[in-house]
Design a protein around this motif. Structure first.
Motif, short mmCIF file in Angstrom:
data_model
loop_
_atom_site.label_atom_id
_atom_site.label_comp_id
_atom_site.label_asym_id
_atom_site.label_seq_id
_atom_site.Cartn_x
_atom_site.Cartn_y
_atom_site.Cartn_z
N LEU A 112 0.86 -1.18 0.00
CA LEU A 112 0.00 0.00 0.00
C LEU A 112 0.90 1.23 0.00
O LEU A 112 1.78 1.35 0.85
N LEU A 113 0.70 2.10 -0.98
CA LEU A 113 1.43 3.37 -1.07
C LEU A 113 0.44 4.49 -0.84
O LEU A 113 -0.67 4.46 -1.39
N SER A 114 0.82 5.51 -0.06
CA SER A 114 -0.14 6.56 0.26
C SER A 114 0.52 7.93 0.37
O SER A 114 1.65 8.05 0.83
N ARG A 115 -0.22 8.94 -0.07
CA ARG A 115 0.21 10.32 0.14
C ARG A 115 -0.18 10.79 1.54
O ARG A 115 0.29 11.83 2.00
N TRP A 116 -1.07 10.06 2.18
CA TRP A 116 -1.58 10.42 3.50
C TRP A 116 -1.02 9.45 4.53
O TRP A 116 -0.76 8.29 4.22
N PRO A 117 -0.86 9.89 5.77
CA PRO A 117 -0.35 8.99 6.81
C PRO A 117 -1.24 7.75 6.97
O PRO A 117 -2.45 7.83 6.88
N ILE A 118 -0.62 6.64 7.20
CA ILE A 118 -1.32 5.37 7.45
C ILE A 118 -1.30 5.19 8.96
O ILE A 118 -0.25 4.97 9.56
N LEU A 119 -2.47 5.29 9.59
CA LEU A 119 -2.54 5.28 11.05
C LEU A 119 -2.54 3.87 11.64
O LEU A 119 -2.07 3.67 12.75
N GLU A 120 -3.11 2.93 10.93
CA GLU A 120 -3.14 1.53 11.37
C GLU A 120 -2.76 0.67 10.19
O GLU A 120 -3.05 1.02 9.05
N GLN A 121 -2.15 -0.46 10.46
CA GLN A 121 -1.81 -1.35 9.36
C GLN A 121 -1.84 -2.80 9.81
O GLN A 121 -1.57 -3.11 10.96
N GLN A 122 -2.20 -3.64 8.86
CA GLN A 122 -2.21 -5.08 9.09
C GLN A 122 -2.18 -5.73 7.72
O GLN A 122 -2.86 -5.29 6.79
N ALA A 123 -1.36 -6.73 7.57
CA ALA A 123 -1.26 -7.44 6.29
C ALA A 123 -1.27 -8.93 6.55
O ALA A 123 -0.86 -9.39 7.61
N TRP A 124 -1.77 -9.66 5.58
CA TRP A 124 -1.84 -11.11 5.69
C TRP A 124 -1.68 -11.69 4.29
O TRP A 124 -2.04 -11.05 3.31
N HIS A 125 -1.13 -12.90 4.22
CA HIS A 125 -0.89 -13.49 2.91
C HIS A 125 -1.88 -14.58 2.52
O HIS A 125 -1.99 -14.90 1.34
N HIS A 126 -2.55 -15.17 3.43
CA HIS A 126 -3.48 -16.26 3.07
C HIS A 126 -4.81 -16.07 3.78
O HIS A 126 -4.98 -16.57 4.87
N PRO A 127 -5.77 -15.37 3.25
CA PRO A 127 -5.81 -14.72 1.95
C PRO A 127 -5.03 -13.40 1.99
O PRO A 127 -4.80 -12.83 3.05
N SER A 128 -4.69 -12.90 0.82
CA SER A 128 -3.91 -11.65 0.73
C SER A 128 -4.79 -10.45 1.03
O SER A 128 -5.84 -10.29 0.44
N TYR A 129 -4.37 -9.64 1.97
CA TYR A 129 -5.00 -8.35 2.21
C TYR A 129 -4.03 -7.44 2.93
O TYR A 129 -3.05 -7.88 3.51
N ILE A 130 -4.30 -6.17 2.84
CA ILE A 130 -3.49 -5.19 3.55
C ILE A 130 -4.40 -4.08 4.05
O ILE A 130 -5.40 -3.77 3.44
#
Length: 169
Positions: free
Chosen positions: A151-169
């Motif tokens: 995930l690329l953003s011009r705005w600050p990312i306040l929370e984040q979580q990523a997973w590969h199975h299934p893929s999400y961010i």
């Protein structure tokens, strides 16, 4: 009263998983039902002049409108900022690093999600000064196979979580 308690819990302690998360999924239905019940109870409360009834009806209506009024009624926009978002399945491969740079070069969005994100792409993005200035905020979750995400953003990312199975961010 149950609806008011559930709304208060979900508002004060928002959850992304677990038992409280289940109540968030049902909250909007509960609030809409409570709003309808309060509306239907108004004639009874007015006829019987019950102060407790007045308080419950007013509390349910105020809570319903405060929590979901903006979702139920669309107001005209008044110069509000707009957020542009795009997603791209970059498809892995030997030239993945250069392809991701070339592909992003012509995109003008505020937030960009990348699927099938590989380590070579992360390398290319972190070393490219122009992309770093355009998208100073990012979350990278690369994978050697086709399940990496970014995930690329011009705005600050306040929370984040990523997973590969299934893929999400």
């Amino acid at each position: 009263m149950v609806v008011l308690v559930v709304v208060a819990i979900n508002f004060l302690l928002p959850q992304r998983s677990g038992p409280i998360d289940v109540t968030e999924a049902w909250e909007q239905i509960m609030v809409a039902s409570a709003f309808l019940a309060a509306f239907l109870a108004m004639p009874y409360v007015l006829l019987h002049r019950s102060w407790a009834g007045y308080l419950v009806v007013v509390a349910l209506i105020v809570t319903s409108v405060a929590r979901y009024g903006t979702q139920w009624i669309s107001l005209p926009e008044t110069g509000q900022a707009k957020l542009s978002v795009a997603a791209w399945n970059v498809e892995g491969g030997a030239d993945a690093g250069s392809r991701v740079i070339d592909g992003i070069d012509g995109i003008d969005v505020d937030v960009l999600g990348l699927e099938e994100f590989q380590p070579a792409m992360e390398n290319a993005l972190t070393t490219n000064r122009t992309i770093g200035l355009t998208y100073p905020y990012h979350v990278f979750a690369p994978s050697g196979d086709a399940v990496g995400v970014a995930l690329l953003s011009r705005w600050p990312i306040l929370e984040q979580q990523a997973w590969h199975h299934p893929s999400y961010i």
